[in-house]
Enzyme design. Sequence first.
Site, PDB file in Angstrom:
ATOM      1  CB  SER A 168      -0.967  -0.040   1.193  1.00  0.00           C
ATOM      2  OG  SER A 168      -1.967   0.936   1.078  1.00  0.00           O
ATOM      3  CD  GLU A 197      -2.227  -2.776  -4.293  1.00  0.00           C
ATOM      4  OE1 GLU A 197      -3.422  -3.018  -4.046  1.00  0.00           O
ATOM      5  OE2 GLU A 197      -1.583  -1.891  -3.691  1.00  0.00           O
ATOM      6  CG  HIS A 231      -5.312  -2.493  -0.670  1.00  0.00           C
ATOM      7  ND1 HIS A 231      -4.323  -2.130  -1.549  1.00  0.00           N
ATOM      8  CD2 HIS A 231      -5.153  -1.688   0.423  1.00  0.00           C
ATOM      9  CE1 HIS A 231      -3.599  -1.152  -1.029  1.00  0.00           C
ATOM     10  NE2 HIS A 231      -4.077  -0.872   0.168  1.00  0.00           N
TER      11      HIS A 231
END
Length: 303
Positions: free
Chosen positions: A112, A215, A278
């Site tokens: 992230s 992502e 995620h």
Amino acid sequence: MDLLIPALPQGATIALIAPAGPPRPETLPRVPALLEAHRFKAKLMPGVAGPSPLSYLAADDATRLADLHAAFADPAVDAVMCLRGGYGCARLLDRIDTTLLRRHPKLLVGFSDISSLIGLFDHLGLPSLHAPMPSANLLDPGSEADARGLFGLLRRGLRRGECLQAAQAGAAAPHALDRPGRARGRLIGGNLAVFTALLGTPWAPRAEGAILFLEDVGEAPYRVDRLLAQLRLAGVLDAAAGFVLGGFTGAEEPADAVLADYLGELGKPVLAGWPSGHQVPNLALPMGLVVELDVAGRVLRYL
């Protein structure tokens, strides 16, 4: 075979830092037991619980930076794991002591917002691990297999020639966004929004001949479009040798159409539906190393 990532010994100490957002308070007491269950020791750095002048940061910049530096400098620490993402790593990039990181090379674990630090490590020629984090999803019900995979990789290390297969996490079937072929290159990337924000800075990984992993979470298709447009205009999509697409989750509409629009006509291999991001599963993915991408086999082989 050569070890690309050294194995951590049983009982190794992993330092936990919060270089971005604040960890969920209820998760912190559970972290030592999680690591002990997988035969590691936890060292929670002092700044992980704040206080912070800004609600979206775990602590002030100086405290988060001091924790990061102390974790890497400590000879008793064998690896450094981030507790969660959120936002905040970019605020530290130009203040991180890269000489210290080179002098004390340790594996960095996170994903992230940690993609900023993954980019920094790639810039330094150091591998990192795009992987689940204790206060993001690693302690959540259903993530037990992710935890076994992550800590198993830390215990055995990564050998040259080792393969990661999408089937390991139940993603063996071809994906509609797949584009056939094979390609070799250094694996770079991470979160699409965070990776794109590095463009124009000294910490943007070199994309020439690289395999780009992307992502994201909670990004509507038009926002994914804007981010991919920036990558295209910056020459990143043309420079990359191939693409690995992880989860694009948490949005009201899927981003498949816009991903196909930007990547489908490049004539380069695209391996989509990779089980990282995620989501559950979130397969630990070593970054900054040369891989061979095989779309037909849904495999990444580390060279």
